[in-house]
Design a protein around this motif. Structure first.
Motif, PDB file in Angstrom:
ATOM      1  N   ALA A  15      38.360  -6.099   1.517  1.00 39.93           N
ATOM      2  CA  ALA A  15      37.105  -6.832   1.603  1.00 39.93           C
ATOM      3  C   ALA A  15      37.324  -8.343   1.595  1.00 39.93           C
ATOM      4  CB  ALA A  15      36.188  -6.431   0.454  1.00 39.93           C
ATOM      5  N   GLY A  16      38.494  -8.767   1.113  1.00 41.04           N
ATOM      6  CA  GLY A  16      38.820 -10.190   1.085  1.00 41.04           C
ATOM      7  C   GLY A  16      40.318 -10.372   0.988  1.00 41.04           C
ATOM      8  N   LEU A  17      40.770 -11.603   1.075  1.00 40.81           N
ATOM      9  CA  LEU A  17      42.192 -11.877   0.877  1.00 40.81           C
ATOM     10  C   LEU A  17      42.547 -11.594  -0.584  1.00 40.81           C
ATOM     11  CD1 LEU A  17      42.644 -15.189   2.944  1.00 40.81           C
ATOM     12  CD2 LEU A  17      43.244 -12.855   3.636  1.00 40.81           C
ATOM     13  N   ALA A  18      43.834 -11.571  -0.858  1.00 37.68           N
ATOM     14  CA  ALA A  18      44.301 -11.163  -2.193  1.00 37.68           C
ATOM     15  C   ALA A  18      43.825 -12.099  -3.300  1.00 37.68           C
ATOM     16  CB  ALA A  18      45.821 -11.103  -2.198  1.00 37.68           C
ATOM     17  N   LYS A  19      43.575 -11.502  -4.457  1.00 39.08           N
ATOM     18  CA  LYS A  19      43.439 -12.275  -5.690  1.00 39.08           C
ATOM     19  C   LYS A  19      44.836 -12.336  -6.281  1.00 39.08           C
ATOM     20  CE  LYS A  19      38.680 -10.777  -6.571  1.00 39.08           C
ATOM     21  NZ  LYS A  19      37.780 -10.006  -7.481  1.00 39.08           N
TER      22      LYS A  19
END
Length: 596
Positions: free
Chosen positions: A116-120
């Protein structure tokens, strides 16, 4: 092959290159009609070079028709290593993150795909956490889970069964080699790799033993694609991969043809990357590159899947009659000769340097297609698209300067220094389905004869590269002292380009790409330093140092910083070149103007 026939073919290649150079010079200067002779009206010369051609004309439907002179090394997402395979595989495979579908340099940037998004990322750079999108499914409608992604990545460890692909993830996540791969995994679920955690079906966490500044780039590679355990046919998986993308395999006959059709379970709402314009995608493989180019020009096919440029005959015809259908991008590739140290006398650096000085670099450039279609003379081994490259400014052997036509005296000095004052005999290995590579082998053969180095040329099946030149034992057995090859970055960094070529830990029994068998503690140490360096300036400095050490060893003779001359069918829409795929057209969102 006789000397007479070799000389004749080389002259033919040089003549074709001269014609191409002249035609391209005219195009660059604005002479002539860029659309002249283009059946159906090409969009114009270089219309899709780092920009989008005919974006608004793409329609849903129709059959996108690829042609190719070489099949993939494998369509298995774990095993494939050819650049065009990575590009094409996005039709049937997805990753947590992928390259942006934008032209030019923007195509090297990462964007979320299954995630859903780039890495945390944790502050120490060792923990990467992703949450999966809603609605992502396999071709049978079952949801893609974090465990499927973990299992797909674990397959990289099964090198005894699935050799050939990149092994960055294996080396970064398990540097001590403790995990044995899913096929030897004793845990009930075969998900025993401790460095990847899947707390639930929508969450995946990577825990690196040591930080690596390029880790997310590695997760964008095809080798990080999900594979569902119950669909894993191991060594046969490349014959019919199970789809996580908008298309699925309908049929595949190795070396002959491939057909993809729509995956009806794929949902556009779950995939912000892929537009999935065509209804069907076909690939036809040809044994003769000239025949293939003739069929492209005739309009029977839309584009070349290999994306390494037209043959000399094809590009000459295309430039004269169909200039508006051509793009001439700079690639991330370097074309080169490499000297395996296992084959005497190339265990001696002076013998290697004798070849470097003895070669006629202008002749080699012309064999590749001349300064425009082939590229600038290569002077070192770091492509201009990789941070740390100095381009032609770094020319330690004077290949683009004083020695560009070769230096016989200097070559003979090196022969004397390596204990071979009267020269020696060796064999060049070259892929038989790459006319420009064969032409460079013949050019090198002719120029080395002048310094007393006698060369035989052994042409091999390019689709068998992994087991022929990718096997150090076979290279030694065959006496391949010189290998003709090319390489582009797996991702835009010195790690993404040079690690498989120059780091000693990447010497493999099969699928090897460290053809020179470089075992240099300084080079290995610089790579170790690079991966833990987080600031861009520091990474760039180390990249430059690595390139210098490689060149000082005389392991390579670079030919060109390559440019392509690629055919763009008149019916193609939404077409553009991407630096993320080394100057190729970005396949995944190609469409057609006329879908009937």
């Amino acid at each position: 092959m006789t000397t007479q026939r070799t000389s004749g073919r080389r002259k033919q290649a040089m003549a074709a290159a001269a014609v191409v150079a002249a035609l391209l010079t005219t195009a660059a200067c604005g002479g002539g009609n860029d659309n002249e002779g283009s059946k159906g009206g090409g969009a114009g010369f270089n219309a899709a070079n780092n920009k989008v051609a005919q974006a608004s004309l793409a329609k849903k439907g129709g059959t996108l028709r690829f042609a190719g002179a070489q099949d993939a090394d494998s369509w298995d997402t774990t095993r494939g290593y050819y650049g065009f395979m990575w590009n094409f595989s996005r039709y049937y495979s997805r990753q947590l993150v992928t390259n942006k579908t934008e032209p030019g340099k923007a195509g090297t940037e990462l964007t979320p795909d299954l995630a859903a998004g780039l890495a945390k990322i944790s502050d120490d750079g060792k923990t990467y956490t992703y949450t999966l999108r809603d609605g992502i499914t396999w071709e049978d409608g079952k949801p893609i889970t974090s465990k499927d992604i973990k299992y797909g990545i674990e397959r990289v460890w099964a090198q005894d069964v699935l050799s050939g692909g990149p092994v960055y993830l294996k080396d970064v996540l398990d540097p001590k080699g403790e995990y044995k791969g899913p096929y030897k995994d004793k845990s009930p679920d075969k998900l025993g790799l401790k460095a990847i955690e899947t707390p639930d079906d929508k969450t995946i966490v990577f825990k690196l033993p040591a930080a690596n500044s390029d880790f997310e780039e590695m997760l964008a590679l095809t080798s990080a694609s999900p594979v569902r355990q119950d669909k894993d046919t191991k060594s046969k998986y490349g014959l019919h991969p199970f789809s996580s993308g908008p298309y699925k395999f309908q049929s595949y006959n190795p070396g002959k043809d491939l057909t993809l059709v729509r995956n009806t379970e794929w949902k556009q709402a779950s995939d912000p990357i892929r537009k999935a314009y065509p209804d069907k995608i076909t690939v036809k493989f040809f044994s003769n590159a000239n025949d293939m180019d003739a069929r492209l020009i005739a309009g029977d096919y839309d584009l070349d899947i290999n994306q390494t440029g037209m043959s000399p005959q094809g590009r000459t015809t295309a430039l004269k009659q169909h200039k508006g259908n051509l793009d001439n991008p700079i690639s991330g590739y370097i074309r080169y000769a490499v000297f395996p140290q296992s084959v005497k006398p190339f265990d001696n650096e002076h013998c290697r340097k004798a070849v470097i000085y003895g070669a006629d670099h202008v002749s080699l450039q012309n064999a590749r297609g001349g300064p425009v279609a082939g590229g600038d003379i290569g002077t070192n081994m770091l492509p201009p698209v990789v941070p740390g490259s100095e381009g032609q400014k770094y020319d330690p052997y004077g290949l683009a300067g004083a020695n560009k036509k070769g230096n016989v005296a200097k070559a003979k000095e090196e022969l004397k220094a390596c204990g071979q004052p009267n020269g020696f005999k060796t064999t060049i290995a070259v892929r038989n389905n790459k006319p420009a590579e064969v032409a460079t082998a013949e050019s090198l053969q002719a120029s080395l004869k002048k310094v007393g180095i006698t060369v035989d040329i052994d042409q091999f099946d390019g689709s068998q590269t992994t087991g022929i030149i990718g096997s150090p034992s076979n290279v030694e057995k065959k006496g391949y002292g010189i290998i003709i090859m090319g390489w582009g970055p797996d991702f835009p960094s010195v790690q993404g380009y040079g690690l498989p070529l120059w780091d000693s830990s990447y010497i493999l029994e099969s699928g090897n790409n460290n053809f020179a068998l470089i075992k240099d503690k300084t080079i290995d140490g610089l790579f170790d330093q690079y991966v833990t360096t987080l600031d861009d300036a520091g990474k760039t400095k180390i990249a430059t140092e690595i390139n210098h050490k490689v060149m000082e060893g005389g392991y390579y003779l670079p030919f060109v910083f390559e440019k392509f001359l690629n055919w763009r069918g008149s019916n193609l829409a939404n077409v553009y070149t991407s630096d993320g795929y080394t100057g190729m057209y970005d396949f995944v969102n190609l469409g057609l103007k006329n879908t009937k």
